[in-house]
Write an enzyme that holds these catalytic residues in place. Sequence first.
Site, PDB file in Angstrom:
ATOM      1  N   LYS B  85       0.196  -0.208   2.086  1.00  0.00           N
ATOM      2  CA  LYS B  85       1.049  -0.894   1.118  1.00  0.00           C
ATOM      3  C   LYS B  85       0.547  -0.759  -0.319  1.00  0.00           C
ATOM      4  O   LYS B  85       1.332  -0.814  -1.259  1.00  0.00           O
ATOM      5  CB  LYS B  85       1.169  -2.378   1.490  1.00  0.00           C
ATOM      6  CG  LYS B  85       1.969  -2.636   2.767  1.00  0.00           C
ATOM      7  CD  LYS B  85       3.436  -2.281   2.596  1.00  0.00           C
ATOM      8  CE  LYS B  85       4.279  -2.709   3.793  1.00  0.00           C
ATOM      9  NZ  LYS B  85       5.672  -2.223   3.678  1.00  0.00           N
ATOM     10  N   GLU B 107       8.460  -9.559  -1.638  1.00  0.00           N
ATOM     11  CA  GLU B 107       8.609 -10.184  -0.334  1.00  0.00           C
ATOM     12  C   GLU B 107       7.481  -9.690   0.545  1.00  0.00           C
ATOM     13  O   GLU B 107       6.918  -8.627   0.283  1.00  0.00           O
ATOM     14  CB  GLU B 107       9.959  -9.786   0.283  1.00  0.00           C
ATOM     15  CG  GLU B 107       9.984  -8.407   0.971  1.00  0.00           C
ATOM     16  CD  GLU B 107       9.779  -7.227   0.043  1.00  0.00           C
ATOM     17  OE1 GLU B 107       9.937  -7.396  -1.171  1.00  0.00           O
ATOM     18  OE2 GLU B 107       9.452  -6.120   0.544  1.00  0.00           O
ATOM     19  N   SER B 374      -1.438   2.816   9.902  1.00  0.00           N
ATOM     20  CA  SER B 374      -1.007   2.355   8.576  1.00  0.00           C
ATOM     21  C   SER B 374      -1.770   1.144   8.072  1.00  0.00           C
ATOM     22  O   SER B 374      -1.774   0.861   6.877  1.00  0.00           O
ATOM     23  CB  SER B 374       0.492   2.062   8.601  1.00  0.00           C
ATOM     24  OG  SER B 374       0.783   1.114   9.620  1.00  0.00           O
TER      25      SER B 374
END
Lengths: 281, 390
Positions: B85, B107, B374
């Site tokens: 991210k 969010e 990830s």
Amino acid sequence: MKSYQQTFAELKKQDRAALIPFFVIGDPDFDTSLTLLKTAIDAGADVLELGIPFSDPIADGPTIQKADIRAMRSGMSLARALEFIRQIKGHKDIPIGLLMYYNLIQQYGRERFFQDFHEAGVNSVLVADLSIDDAEEVTGPARAAGLDTVFMVTPNTAPERMQRIASQTTGFIYTVSLLGVTGSRQALSGTVEGLIRQLKGLTSIPVCVGFGVSQPEHARSLAQAGADGVIIGSRLVTMIESHLNAPSAAREEIALFLRQVKAVLSHRPPKRCPSGESATQ
Amino acid sequence: MKHSGRFGQFGGYYVPEVLIPALEELEEAFDRFHEDPAFVAELAQLFRHYAGRPSPLYHAKRFSAHVGFQVYLKREDLLHGGAHKINNSLGQGLLAKYMGKTKLIAETGAGQHGLATAMVGALLGMETKIFMGVTDIERQSVNVHKMRLCGAEVVPVEGGTGTLKDAINDALRYWTANVTDTFYLFGSAAGPHPYPTIVKHFQSCIGTEARQQCLEQAGRLPDLVVACVGGGSNAIGMFAGFVDDKNVRLVGVEAGGKGLETGKHAASLSAGKVGILHGAKAYLLQDENGQVLDTESISAGLDYAAVGPEHCYLKDTGRARYVAAVDDDVLDTFELLTRLEGILPALESTHALAYLAGLQGKLPPTTIAVANLSGRGDKDVGIVEKARNQ
């Protein structure tokens, strides 16, 4: 079926703005909602703006979100909404605009949706999550079914977009008074009067104002600023929410409030009284 | 808008009129800056020295021996913040800075995007608000603490089931009212145009690096590239590196929850119908009336009823295939990777590995699979323990 054009022409002769209450169809349940809508009509509503409940209403504040949840829990669906609208029209022939989200129309089937709801007595459908750039996805089937089109203008809409919106609109322009979602506000946005003037300067289509309009005083100043209609939603929905166990109390409160608003919708400038209150009626 | 933001029939920007100026401004800024030499240099510097890029590609030999073919893990879990991210948050955060914005909102589901954005907010000196569902706040409380330590305000969202979809709803509502000075740093490859394009751009480093690293280490391209899909940001970034290599099979793994037949899952591509949510046309989990369904997954980051529009397009064109992994298999694989490799994978990423574990013995031993790891699973240790004690 009464058209927007007829309604706004009549109001023009009386030199006053339209009273447009907003409710979520089926809030808190089918029968109570129907009774409350009839009350609103009898209290002087000129046009109805009705919401169809959606699971993810991104343009709505907490008040309407909760109304959507109440209506969905009591089983409101598009099929039931058709029946609801037929019953409203049976009470009085009054123009009805829907305010809703696009996914519901997509799943129902666009063409069938506009045909069925026009037959039930709906005059227009405003899709909250569809901008003018994709308007042709609905204007074609809406016009084919005989509906008027209604689109939103907001305080940050660029002038050339306003022009495009006005050119695509046949019913009225839904003017959003502020940057934000639906919900009662203490004061009207300072920019709304300029916005009304700007729109009136570029189109002869009626200009109605909503979002944040919650007091008779707000309605009075909007009417005097030249708005052709005043849309009041969250304030009315709050009256339902605060009397969930006593629908008759909600009915009385809504009727009283709408009569107060109805009394101050003249376009004529106020005569000043010593108290500062204006006497326009 | 200059571009339609369509991937075939999917995508677009189905938003209220009030958000159009902000999306236009964002599109214009992205067009202007994403290849601007100063912007590119500053982002490259941050990727390298702040986030820790390039991330390694690791040949997981013991896991490979278990499944019977060669598995390489793209170690996005080793990045600052513990997940991919940070790539997108740095990219969009820098874009916000170049646009002169001073406030960020985002969010978050699992809290990884919220944390990455909180870190970038601190780094760039911007006021940051993170919208997070109350269910997710409870199940990912460590990330909530970290975000607050970085100076971000975590706004609890009570609507719906208190998960990612509800957080996006409230972030969009807040943005509508604060659109003039606030940058919405969207974390998923979903939402209205231009977000799917922007998020893919900033995440494509994953696939670009992995392709190069695989060529260096294995001497050839992989046969199979696997990534988990919720909204789809890590997968679209990984797939971006291989989409033009026609012989590389792309597989996205969705959250199968309790099983697709139970209805308790979040597998939009596997079990959804085309619809419109959060500004985009995409596969969507919805009932026959078009109301969006509640979703369920052991991983908060995949617990979402829709999916990025480009994944929908890749599915319909057949370029990528999408499958689902159920919670029980994910838990087994979490333990498997931890025992065999000493790596705790995020439950989200574990979905991709669970798919590979399910192929045990079914592929030739020379097969090369690249899986996107990830994020790291430290945040999930409590959830795994609780699930195992039930």
